[in-house]
Design a protein around this motif. Structure first.
Motif, PDB file in Angstrom:
ATOM      1  N   SER A 193     -25.235 -15.171   0.709  1.00 42.42           N
ATOM      2  CA  SER A 193     -25.303 -13.869   0.032  1.00 42.42           C
ATOM      3  C   SER A 193     -26.651 -13.198   0.273  1.00 42.42           C
ATOM      4  CB  SER A 193     -25.063 -14.046  -1.471  1.00 42.42           C
ATOM      5  OG  SER A 193     -26.064 -14.868  -2.049  1.00 42.42           O
ATOM      6  N   GLU A 194     -27.734 -13.992   0.351  1.00 48.47           N
ATOM      7  CA  GLU A 194     -29.057 -13.430   0.624  1.00 48.47           C
ATOM      8  C   GLU A 194     -29.150 -12.897   2.049  1.00 48.47           C
ATOM      9  OE1 GLU A 194     -31.627 -16.217  -2.505  1.00 48.47           O
ATOM     10  OE2 GLU A 194     -31.479 -16.774  -0.392  1.00 48.47           O
ATOM     11  N   LYS A 252     -26.626 -11.778   3.781  1.00 51.46           N
ATOM     12  CA  LYS A 252     -25.809 -10.579   3.797  1.00 51.46           C
ATOM     13  C   LYS A 252     -26.596  -9.389   3.257  1.00 51.46           C
ATOM     14  CE  LYS A 252     -21.435  -8.708   2.059  1.00 51.46           C
ATOM     15  NZ  LYS A 252     -20.222  -8.971   1.235  1.00 51.46           N
ATOM     16  N   ALA A 253     -27.359  -9.611   2.173  1.00 51.38           N
ATOM     17  CA  ALA A 253     -28.174  -8.542   1.588  1.00 51.38           C
ATOM     18  C   ALA A 253     -29.268  -8.098   2.557  1.00 51.38           C
ATOM     19  CB  ALA A 253     -28.793  -9.014   0.281  1.00 51.38           C
ATOM     20  N   GLU A 309     -27.724  -6.003   5.253  1.00 51.48           N
ATOM     21  CA  GLU A 309     -27.345  -4.699   4.692  1.00 51.48           C
ATOM     22  C   GLU A 309     -28.568  -3.799   4.558  1.00 51.48           C
ATOM     23  OE1 GLU A 309     -25.251  -2.760   0.700  1.00 51.48           O
ATOM     24  OE2 GLU A 309     -25.251  -4.947   0.992  1.00 51.48           O
ATOM     25  N   LEU A 310     -29.681  -4.383   4.093  1.00 51.08           N
ATOM     26  CA  LEU A 310     -30.905  -3.597   3.964  1.00 51.08           C
ATOM     27  C   LEU A 310     -31.410  -3.149   5.330  1.00 51.08           C
ATOM     28  CD1 LEU A 310     -33.153  -2.377   2.297  1.00 51.08           C
ATOM     29  CD2 LEU A 310     -34.290  -4.609   2.264  1.00 51.08           C
ATOM     30  N   LEU A 339     -36.241  -7.059  -1.375  1.00 51.71           N
ATOM     31  CA  LEU A 339     -34.978  -7.616  -1.855  1.00 51.71           C
ATOM     32  C   LEU A 339     -35.192  -8.522  -3.062  1.00 51.71           C
ATOM     33  CD1 LEU A 339     -33.166  -8.421   1.508  1.00 51.71           C
ATOM     34  CD2 LEU A 339     -32.298  -6.925  -0.303  1.00 51.71           C
ATOM     35  N   PHE A 378     -31.987  -9.117  -4.805  1.00 48.85           N
ATOM     36  CA  PHE A 378     -31.150  -9.093  -3.597  1.00 48.85           C
ATOM     37  C   PHE A 378     -30.026  -8.055  -3.680  1.00 48.85           C
ATOM     38  CE2 PHE A 378     -33.433 -12.907  -2.598  1.00 48.85           C
ATOM     39  CZ  PHE A 378     -33.491 -12.881  -1.206  1.00 48.85           C
ATOM     40  N   LYS A 379     -30.311  -6.970  -4.366  1.00 45.68           N
ATOM     41  CA  LYS A 379     -29.398  -5.823  -4.350  1.00 45.68           C
ATOM     42  C   LYS A 379     -29.924  -4.867  -3.292  1.00 45.68           C
ATOM     43  CE  LYS A 379     -28.313  -6.422  -9.244  1.00 45.68           C
ATOM     44  NZ  LYS A 379     -28.395  -5.833 -10.610  1.00 45.68           N
ATOM     45  N   ALA A 380     -29.240  -4.817  -2.162  1.00 45.52           N
ATOM     46  CA  ALA A 380     -29.741  -4.110  -0.994  1.00 45.52           C
ATOM     47  C   ALA A 380     -30.009  -2.631  -1.259  1.00 45.52           C
ATOM     48  CB  ALA A 380     -28.774  -4.276   0.172  1.00 45.52           C
ATOM     49  N   LYS A 381     -29.116  -1.952  -1.946  1.00 43.01           N
ATOM     50  CA  LYS A 381     -29.293  -0.525  -2.195  1.00 43.01           C
ATOM     51  C   LYS A 381     -30.495  -0.267  -3.101  1.00 43.01           C
ATOM     52  CE  LYS A 381     -24.443   0.723  -1.466  1.00 43.01           C
ATOM     53  NZ  LYS A 381     -23.203   1.293  -2.060  1.00 43.01           N
ATOM     54  N   TYR A 388     -33.595  -0.818  -1.068  1.00 45.21           N
ATOM     55  CA  TYR A 388     -33.841   0.318  -0.165  1.00 45.21           C
ATOM     56  C   TYR A 388     -34.480   1.477  -0.924  1.00 45.21           C
ATOM     57  CZ  TYR A 388     -33.159   4.345   2.778  1.00 45.21           C
ATOM     58  OH  TYR A 388     -33.386   5.499   3.505  1.00 45.21           O
TER      59      TYR A 388
END
Length: 457
Positions: free
Chosen positions: A84-85, A87-88, A91-92, A139, A144-147, A150
């Protein structure tokens, strides 16, 4: 036979955030009612005795955090990240490339923007490993919430542009009268730079007014703190397995009290600036010499700190400053003002190899450190610190010739925790040995750390 002589040695005497009070409250020991009810009375008494014998600090939330591996600084190796990390992170990366670096419709050039942060290109393909370290900082600061990460990165870049942070190192006039209050010194056991914050310097009214006497001075102080942060970042290396964060040591000895509202406001603003724009740059924040009022002050700025930031706090009473710092910093890198062995210019004396040795001091015992001087005409220099202090200490030169006199270099005296590190020297005129005698009259085992250098004349 003993002859007392005059010793030619000497003895040395030495970004900001608050601590929420919940970190120093004791944590109640949880028991299981079902088993507690059926345990024999003797076993219950033995367990109760064991609980009572534990040191008080071992049951604080801060100490539990210290022992929990989940609070250690995370790895920057991709192989150590969870799925999951990863993936984040990917995504970032995509958000940075498409929203930040990709030219907007109608912009000239039509090429990907060449942007960097702290000298690291934000385009992943240019420097992928260093780029990962920077993106992982944002992150982790946003779980680790990509949005969210950002948005934080975007705001940081905007703030740097508006505040002209990229040119802040060129502003030589910043903090010209405040240099003694914050400084970088040596590294910790992980190779991370250590920043010392001496808030007691602001007890001096003149120094206080220079930093917080007006809104203009406060803003200059905050800008100077940002400049120090940028200077420290120059010492970091952004790559897997390399030091990419600091250790902060915040000395609260004689720090201004709660009546000084200007420093409270300035520190709150400093916390917000550093936390919002320098994520994950502090591996540990070690508070030493904290006065009783500090915990109330911590409650004021606690809402502005994330749980992640608070989890990195470590506290040390005045009597345990050296022992606490030694958990993270080698003794040869700890200033003598905090019970370590570091003095200015010592690298010229001891070189890169410090040769620090230790001597265990058993409870209610007397131990000796013997340093042989087989040749006449040599000069011995030594440093010694005792963890826990409260010992009796003396220094002698014992000649090899039994017919010669023993020379008392330093008569016996008590070393207390505020005595700091011992340094002395002795020039021998005949072969023999210097004997450092340490008497530990307490019921606790202690440890002496020392090093020495023999100079042949």
């Amino acid at each position: 036979m003993t002859a007392e002589v005059l010793s030619n040695g000497s003895q040395a005497t030495d970004p900001v955030s608050g601590a929420p009070p919940e970190l120093v409250k004791s944590v109640a020991t949880e028991t299981e009612p079902d088993t507690a009810m059926v345990e024999p009375k003797k076993e219950q008494e033995e367990k109760q005795q064991q609980v009572e014998e534990k040191p008080r600090e071992s049951t604080t939330l801060g100490s539990i955090m210290e022992k929990n591996s989940s609070f250690r600084e995370e790895s920057n190796f991709l192989t150590d990240l969870t799925e999951s990390e990863k993936k984040a992170l990917f995504e970032l990366r995509s958000l940075v490339e498409t929203n930040l670096l990709k030219p907007k419709e109608g912009e000239e050039g039509g090429e990907v923007k060449d942007m960097s942060l702290w000298g690291v290109p934000l385009l992943p393909s240019k420097c992928p490993e260093s780029n990962n370290v920077i993106l992982l900082k944002f992150l982790r600061a946003r779980e680790f919430k990509a949005k969210d990460a950002y948005k934080m990165l975007e705001k940081t870049l905007q703030w740097r542009k508006e505040s002209k942070i990229d040119s802040i190192l060129e502003e030589s006039s910043l903090g010209k009268d405040l240099g003694s209050t914050f400084y970088m010194s040596s590294i910790d056991k992980e190779g991370r730079p250590v920043c010392y914050n001496l808030l007691g310097a602001f007890r001096d009214e003149e120094m206080y007014q220079k930093a917080f006497g007006s809104e203009e001075k406060k803003q200059e102080f905050l800008r100077w703190r940002i400049q120090l942060m940028e200077m420290g970042i120059k010492k970091l290396e952004f790559g897997p397995g390399k030091p990419s964060s600091f250790v902060q040591v915040i000395d609260l000895k004689e720090a201004p009290g709660l009546s000084k509202k200007e420093i409270r406001i300035a520190m709150k603003e400093a916390v917000e600036l550093l936390q919002d724009n320098y994520p994950e740059f502090v591996a540990k924040t070690i508070f030493i010499n904290a006065p009783f009022w500090y915990y109330a002050f911590g409650a004021l700025i606690s809402p502005f700190l994330t749980q992640r930031t608070r989890s990195k706090f470590v506290f040390a009473r005045p009597s345990r400053v050296t022992e606490t710092l030694l958990k993270y910093i080698p003794v040869e890198n700890i200033p003598v003002s905090y019970g370590g062995l570091k003095r200015e210019g010592d690298s010229e004396i001891y070189g890169e190899s410090t040769g620090v040795q230790e001597q265990v001091l058993k409870a209610n015992s007397t131990e000796s450190v013997e340093i042989p001087l087989p040749q006449a005409g040599t000069t011995l220099l030594w440093d010694l610190t005792v963890l826990g202090w409260e010992v009796n200490y003396k220094e002698e030169f014992v000649p090899s010739d039994e017919g010669s006199y023993t020379i008392l270099i330093q008569k016996e005296r008590k070393l207390c925790y505020d005595e700091k590190t011992v340094r002395n020297s002795f020039k021998n005129t005949e072969p023999g040995k210097v004997v450092l005698t340490i008497d530990n009259p307490t019921y606790k085992k202690k440890k002496a750390l020392y090093r020495y250098k023999i100079k042949h004349c």
